[in-house]
Design a protein around this motif. Structure first.
Motif, mmCIF file in Angstrom:
data_model
loop_
_atom_site.group_PDB
_atom_site.id
_atom_site.type_symbol
_atom_site.label_atom_id
_atom_site.label_comp_id
_atom_site.label_asym_id
_atom_site.label_seq_id
_atom_site.Cartn_x
_atom_site.Cartn_y
_atom_site.Cartn_z
ATOM 1 N N GLN A 10 6.240 -1.778 7.163
ATOM 2 C CA GLN A 10 6.858 -2.205 5.879
ATOM 3 C C GLN A 10 6.075 -3.472 5.334
ATOM 4 N N HIS A 11 6.116 -3.352 4.073
ATOM 5 C CA HIS A 11 5.303 -4.493 3.380
ATOM 6 C C HIS A 11 6.431 -4.760 2.023
ATOM 7 N N TRP A 19 -2.252 -6.371 -3.571
ATOM 8 C CA TRP A 19 -3.231 -5.153 -3.103
ATOM 9 C C TRP A 19 -3.742 -4.533 -4.528
ATOM 10 N N VAL A 20 -2.883 -4.116 -5.351
ATOM 11 C CA VAL A 20 -3.209 -3.536 -6.829
ATOM 12 C C VAL A 20 -4.231 -4.412 -7.545
ATOM 13 N N LYS A 21 -3.473 -5.779 -7.707
ATOM 14 C CA LYS A 21 -4.460 -6.718 -8.428
ATOM 15 C C LYS A 21 -5.843 -6.950 -8.030
ATOM 16 N N SER A 22 -6.187 -7.136 -6.655
ATOM 17 C CA SER A 22 -7.476 -7.149 -6.097
ATOM 18 C C SER A 22 -8.136 -5.970 -5.785
ATOM 19 N N ASN A 23 -7.666 -4.831 -6.248
ATOM 20 C CA ASN A 23 -8.216 -3.682 -6.259
ATOM 21 C C ASN A 23 -8.344 -2.988 -4.697
ATOM 22 N N GLU A 24 -7.753 -3.658 -3.809
ATOM 23 C CA GLU A 24 -7.462 -3.034 -2.541
ATOM 24 C C GLU A 24 -7.047 -1.732 -2.344
ATOM 25 N N ILE A 25 -6.262 -1.439 -3.290
ATOM 26 C CA ILE A 25 -5.637 0.203 -3.326
ATOM 27 C C ILE A 25 -6.630 0.976 -4.210
ATOM 28 N N ALA A 26 -6.963 2.142 -3.971
ATOM 29 C CA ALA A 26 -7.771 2.937 -4.683
ATOM 30 C C ALA A 26 -7.158 4.270 -4.923
ATOM 31 N N ILE A 27 -6.871 5.018 -5.955
ATOM 32 C CA ILE A 27 -6.529 6.358 -6.226
ATOM 33 C C ILE A 27 -7.887 7.224 -6.283
ATOM 34 N N PRO A 28 -7.876 8.314 -5.121
ATOM 35 C CA PRO A 28 -8.766 9.279 -5.167
ATOM 36 C C PRO A 28 -8.967 10.296 -6.114
ATOM 37 N N GLU A 29 -10.057 10.956 -6.211
ATOM 38 C CA GLU A 29 -10.124 11.771 -7.626
ATOM 39 C C GLU A 29 -9.292 12.965 -7.306
ATOM 40 N N TYR A 56 8.003 6.642 1.205
ATOM 41 C CA TYR A 56 6.741 5.994 1.982
ATOM 42 C C TYR A 56 5.574 6.230 0.928
ATOM 43 N N LEU A 57 4.685 5.179 1.226
ATOM 44 C CA LEU A 57 3.398 5.206 0.505
ATOM 45 C C LEU A 57 2.539 5.952 1.926
ATOM 46 N N ILE A 58 1.437 6.455 1.544
ATOM 47 C CA ILE A 58 0.550 6.915 2.707
ATOM 48 C C ILE A 58 -1.034 6.476 2.109
ATOM 49 N N GLN A 116 12.188 -8.413 -5.121
ATOM 50 C CA GLN A 116 12.010 -8.871 -3.913
ATOM 51 C C GLN A 116 12.560 -7.683 -3.033
ATOM 52 N N SER A 117 11.740 -6.685 -2.629
ATOM 53 C CA SER A 117 12.163 -5.717 -1.885
ATOM 54 C C SER A 117 10.963 -5.283 -1.031
ATOM 55 N N THR A 118 11.301 -4.137 -0.270
ATOM 56 C CA THR A 118 10.071 -3.666 0.585
ATOM 57 C C THR A 118 10.160 -2.205 0.449
ATOM 58 N N LEU A 119 8.959 -1.682 0.420
ATOM 59 C CA LEU A 119 8.807 -0.263 0.045
ATOM 60 C C LEU A 119 8.167 0.523 1.537
#
Length: 119
Positions: A10-11, A19-29, A56-58, A116-119
């Motif tokens: 849980q984050h 993670w989004v702002k730092s480009n840690e998460i990426a979307i595959p083609e 959930y996010l995977i 202020q929540s978790t996903l």
């Protein structure tokens, strides 16, 4: 002996946005374009505020996945499931542009208060 191949964590939403702002998460083609309406985005944000479960996010760390922008993932968190939710957060909370299934850029999402929540 069993080797653990995945973990469930849980984050806070703020961590995900970092993670989004730092480009840690990426979307595959292989992911479809963003298809949610503004009403669906609003309802998603409302569910987060209300504390309802939103699924959930995977994410998968793999150094060799081709991304939507044509680059290779280089060990980033590759979003396997949850792209619509993450894109909705990016647009609604960070004010980032969204490219729709018609390849139009949408910039008219309002910025609600921080969550202020978790996903």
């Amino acid at each position: 002996m069993t080797i653990q191949r995945y973990s469930v964590n849980q984050h806070p939403i703020q961590t995900l946005l970092t993670w989004v702002k730092s480009n840690e998460i990426a979307i595959p083609e292989i992911q479809r374009p963003f298809v949610w309406s503004t009403t669906q985005v609003r309802d998603f944000i409302d569910s987060l505020y209300a504390g309802y479960p939103v699924g959930y996010l995977i994410a998968w760390r793999n150094p060799n996945v081709r991304l939507k922008d044509g680059r290779v993932s280089d060990g980033k968190r590759i979003l396997i499931d949850g792209q619509q939710r993450v894109t909705a957060l990016m647009a609604a909370l960070l004010g980032q542009r969204v490219v729709t299934k018609e390849y139009k850029r949408v910039e008219n999402f309002e910025k609600p208060l921080p969550i202020q929540s978790t996903l």
